[in-house]
Design a protein around this motif. Sequence first.
Motif, short mmCIF file in Angstrom:
data_model
loop_
_atom_site.label_atom_id
_atom_site.label_comp_id
_atom_site.label_asym_id
_atom_site.label_seq_id
_atom_site.Cartn_x
_atom_site.Cartn_y
_atom_site.Cartn_z
N ASP A 134 0.88 -1.35 -0.12
CA ASP A 134 0.01 -0.22 -0.02
C ASP A 134 0.76 1.14 0.10
O ASP A 134 0.61 2.11 -0.68
N GLN A 135 1.96 1.32 0.82
CA GLN A 135 2.65 2.50 1.10
C GLN A 135 3.72 2.70 -0.24
O GLN A 135 3.97 3.94 -0.57
N VAL A 136 4.12 1.75 -0.69
CA VAL A 136 5.17 1.86 -1.57
C VAL A 136 4.71 1.53 -3.10
O VAL A 136 5.17 2.43 -4.10
N VAL A 137 3.94 0.71 -3.31
CA VAL A 137 3.54 0.11 -4.61
C VAL A 137 2.28 0.93 -4.95
O VAL A 137 2.23 1.27 -6.42
N ILE A 138 1.54 1.36 -4.26
CA ILE A 138 0.08 1.89 -4.74
C ILE A 138 0.02 3.47 -4.57
O ILE A 138 -0.32 4.13 -5.35
N LYS A 139 0.53 3.90 -3.22
CA LYS A 139 0.26 5.23 -2.97
C LYS A 139 1.32 5.90 -3.87
O LYS A 139 2.53 5.78 -4.04
N GLN A 140 0.57 7.26 -4.15
CA GLN A 140 1.22 8.08 -5.24
C GLN A 140 1.90 9.23 -4.29
O GLN A 140 1.57 9.56 -3.42
N ASN A 141 3.08 9.82 -4.97
CA ASN A 141 4.18 10.62 -4.24
C ASN A 141 4.46 11.53 -5.53
O ASN A 141 5.70 11.16 -5.80
N LEU A 142 3.63 12.67 -5.87
CA LEU A 142 3.81 13.44 -7.07
C LEU A 142 5.06 14.24 -6.80
O LEU A 142 5.67 14.55 -7.65
N ARG A 143 5.58 14.37 -5.74
CA ARG A 143 7.02 15.03 -5.34
C ARG A 143 7.91 14.21 -6.06
O ARG A 143 9.07 14.93 -6.12
N MET A 144 7.99 12.97 -5.84
CA MET A 144 9.12 12.37 -6.43
C MET A 144 8.73 11.49 -7.61
O MET A 144 9.45 10.53 -8.08
N ARG A 145 7.93 12.17 -8.41
CA ARG A 145 7.69 11.42 -9.74
C ARG A 145 9.03 11.78 -10.73
O ARG A 145 9.72 12.64 -10.68
N LEU A 146 9.20 10.44 -11.56
CA LEU A 146 10.04 10.39 -12.65
C LEU A 146 11.35 10.73 -12.04
O LEU A 146 12.47 11.24 -12.90
N LYS A 147 11.86 10.22 -10.85
CA LYS A 147 13.27 10.30 -10.28
C LYS A 147 14.09 9.27 -10.76
O LYS A 147 13.52 8.10 -10.84
N PRO A 148 15.30 9.56 -11.24
CA PRO A 148 16.39 8.63 -11.89
C PRO A 148 16.58 7.69 -10.80
O PRO A 148 16.54 7.81 -9.76
N PRO A 149 17.20 6.63 -11.41
CA PRO A 149 17.67 5.59 -10.38
C PRO A 149 18.66 6.00 -9.30
O PRO A 149 19.44 6.73 -9.71
N SER A 150 18.59 5.47 -7.97
CA SER A 150 19.20 6.31 -6.85
C SER A 150 19.49 5.43 -5.74
O SER A 150 18.79 4.17 -5.74
N ALA A 151 20.09 5.55 -4.85
CA ALA A 151 20.42 4.86 -3.57
C ALA A 151 18.98 4.58 -2.94
O ALA A 151 18.75 3.62 -2.24
N GLN A 152 18.28 5.76 -3.02
CA GLN A 152 16.80 5.48 -2.30
C GLN A 152 15.82 4.63 -3.01
O GLN A 152 15.18 3.76 -2.76
N HIS A 153 15.80 5.02 -4.39
CA HIS A 153 14.94 4.19 -5.46
C HIS A 153 15.84 3.48 -6.55
O HIS A 153 16.35 4.05 -7.43
N TRP A 154 16.15 2.34 -6.33
CA TRP A 154 17.24 1.35 -7.04
C TRP A 154 16.96 1.58 -8.57
O TRP A 154 17.69 1.78 -9.26
N LEU A 155 15.66 1.42 -9.05
CA LEU A 155 15.25 1.53 -10.47
C LEU A 155 14.60 2.92 -10.91
O LEU A 155 13.93 2.80 -11.90
N GLY A 156 14.37 3.83 -9.85
CA GLY A 156 13.96 5.07 -10.25
C GLY A 156 12.42 5.04 -9.65
O GLY A 156 11.91 3.83 -9.30
N THR A 157 11.66 6.04 -10.07
CA THR A 157 10.28 6.25 -9.61
C THR A 157 9.60 6.46 -11.07
O THR A 157 9.93 6.71 -12.16
N ASP A 158 8.04 6.19 -11.26
CA ASP A 158 7.26 6.27 -12.30
C ASP A 158 6.61 7.81 -12.13
O ASP A 158 7.14 8.63 -11.49
#
Length: 293
Positions: free
Chosen positions: A53-77
């Motif tokens: 629910d928190q990571v897979v479904i919940k939206q966070n538009l402030r983090m949209r389209l972030k490239p791969p990083s230590a926090q998000h290994w494969l980036g964000t959508d």
Amino acid sequence: MATMKNENVGKKRSQWAELWKNLKRNKMALLGLVIIVIIVLLAIFADQIANYDQVVIKQNLRMRLKPPSAQHWLGTDEFGRDIFARLVHGARVSLKVGILAVGIAIAIGGFLGAVAGYYGGKLDNIIMRIMDIFLAVPSILLAIAIVSALGPNLLNLMIAVSISSVPRYARIVRASVLSIRDQEFIEAARAIGANDARIICRHIIPNSLAPVIVQGTLGVAGAILSTAGLSFIGLGIQPPAPEWGSMLSGGRQYLRYAWWVTTFPGVSIMITILSLNLLGDGLRDALDPRLKQ
């Protein structure tokens, strides 16, 4: 009686041991098996890897389209959701549809093929002509028609993929049964009074499993690809549920400046299907009687 049972158990174990021995000779098949095991483990422990629910479904538009990083290994959508977490949970969906759909298709197609091959005559002609009608329609078009009629959801998707695969397994089992039904051990079973149901279930179907196992492994790859294709055009798993095909479709408009949104789902589909094909080819070679001589 106990000695006969022990001999049967020992024979089954030796058959599996010989299959594993032959499979180990094929390094590419082992590579495919290792990758499939890793994907299955990721799917099994998806809830422990990422909160749904928190990571897979919940939206966070402030983090949209972030490239791969230590926090998000494969980036964000495009909605700020972690792509790695969605891929892991999407693996659970794809494997579930692929395995269950192929299992249903093997059960139905195997039964129809065994009955058609064993009895022959008019019954064989009727069953196989019905299968020919289904084969005349491309499987993906048949699946699209079924999902469009029933509605896009997980259950209907499995039904569509399984129905479109039934004729393939019916023909494979029928061909095996035709080569087995007149052999000596079948005649011996009839001579001691075994009925047709027992002969089909205890003697014919188990001895027809080798080509079905190989085709089933390759069929799971085809089912996953069909699932992704249906989801890509909006007839599969509906958002926001994670599925590789829908992830690929949702991120294609961002391909020029956010390549990771579509690349990683596409690579996941490619690696999974390639691994299953490698494993299927290895099983085919391991089960080939010519390799045992």
